[in-house]
Design a protein around this motif. Structure first.
Motif, short mmCIF file in Angstrom:
data_model
loop_
_atom_site.label_atom_id
_atom_site.label_comp_id
_atom_site.label_asym_id
_atom_site.label_seq_id
_atom_site.Cartn_x
_atom_site.Cartn_y
_atom_site.Cartn_z
N ILE A 107 -7.51 1.87 -11.73
CA ILE A 107 -8.31 1.10 -10.79
C ILE A 107 -8.42 1.89 -9.49
N SER A 108 -9.49 1.69 -8.76
CA SER A 108 -9.64 2.38 -7.49
C SER A 108 -8.67 1.80 -6.47
N GLU A 109 -8.29 2.63 -5.49
CA GLU A 109 -7.37 2.16 -4.46
C GLU A 109 -7.96 1.00 -3.67
N PRO A 152 -2.60 3.07 -8.45
CA PRO A 152 -4.01 3.02 -8.87
C PRO A 152 -4.28 3.86 -10.10
N GLN A 153 -3.68 5.05 -10.15
CA GLN A 153 -3.89 5.94 -11.30
C GLN A 153 -3.30 5.36 -12.58
N LEU A 173 -7.73 -2.13 -5.76
CA LEU A 173 -6.33 -2.57 -5.87
C LEU A 173 -5.88 -3.28 -4.60
N TYR A 190 2.19 1.66 -3.46
CA TYR A 190 1.14 2.10 -4.38
C TYR A 190 0.95 3.61 -4.29
N GLU A 219 0.82 -1.21 0.00
CA GLU A 219 0.00 0.00 0.00
C GLU A 219 0.86 1.26 0.00
#
Length: 239
Positions: A54-56, A49-50, A59, A43, A40
């Motif tokens: 995809i949304s956090e 995510p960007q 993910l 990320y 995390e």
């Protein structure tokens, strides 16, 4: 007979030291390679995510699925998520096939770590049975000597990774994998988007730092043990 006892005790404690250090290295790898918190943080740092679209939240769910599969807590990598505005299967067949190899590698390493700890304990017990009161001194010396060799090995690998991480990472894959499934497309394969080269560079750096800190602590304990033993021996001799 006493000479043979000492010889075998040195062999046992040296072998135990090797097994213990290898086990500590595997533990250091597990601390980060299977830590959702590390994923995390990477990320957020790499804006993963960007870059994937995809949304956090999704993910993180995919990451938990991936880690559970790797540790054999989940039997498949079948999972869907909204990527680029479309609901789709996250991992393709090539990614899943590669993760079969990754899972086998991890489970093998986990079993070997357990074997190393058990083997080291058994060898140390044998040394104490043979040498009794002298075993601790022999163990401390053996660990310090063996550590010297590992410093050279880990140091060389650390320099290699720092100078040319791409070459280091490719060499790692050639060493541990017998196929080219690890060659994924960063433009289409979500798995490599999740963990690009920079992710692994940060991961290796964290592992080395953690291993070195544990390694130094064990060596400090061994050195302190020798100092205490020598002081006690000196006091006993003077008395």
């Amino acid at each position: 007979m006493r000479g043979y006892n000492r010889f075998f005790s040195i062999i046992f404690t040296a072998a135990a030291s090797i097994l213990l250090i290898i086990a500590l290295l595997i533990v250091s790898i597990e601390m980060f390679a299977l830590n959702p918190g590390f994923f995390e943080s990477e990320y957020r740092k790499l804006e993963t995510p960007q870059s994937i679209g995809i949304s956090e939240q999704d993910l993180i769910a995919v990451t938990h699925k991936l880690l559970n599969y790797t540790t054999d807590a989940d039997s498949s990598l079948d999972i869907q998520a909204e990527i680029g505005g479309e609901m789709q299967e996250v991992f393709g067949q090539r990614e899943k096939d590669h993760m079969i190899d990754v899972k086998a590698l991890y489970l093998g390493a986990r079993n070997f770590r357990t074997f190393c700890f058990a083997g080291a304990a058994a060898l140390i017990i044998c040394a104490f049975v043979i040498l009794k009161g002298q075993a601790l001194k022999t163990l401390c010396k053996s660990f310090l000597y063996v550590s010297g060799a590992f410093v050279l090995i880990v140091g060389a690998l650390g320099i290699y990774a720092a100078v040319d991480f791409t070459s280091f990472w490719v060499s790692f894959h050639h060493l541990f994998f017998t196929n080219d499934l690890w060659l994924l497309d960063p433009a289409t394969d979500v798995l490599i988007m999740m963990v690009p080269e920079q992710f692994f560079s940060d991961l290796v750096a964290r592992i080395i730092i953690r291993f070195v800190s544990i390694f130094v602590a064990f060596n400090a304990a061994a050195a302190a043990g020798l100092i205490i033993i020598r002081k006690r021996h000196s006091i006993t001799t003077e008395a």
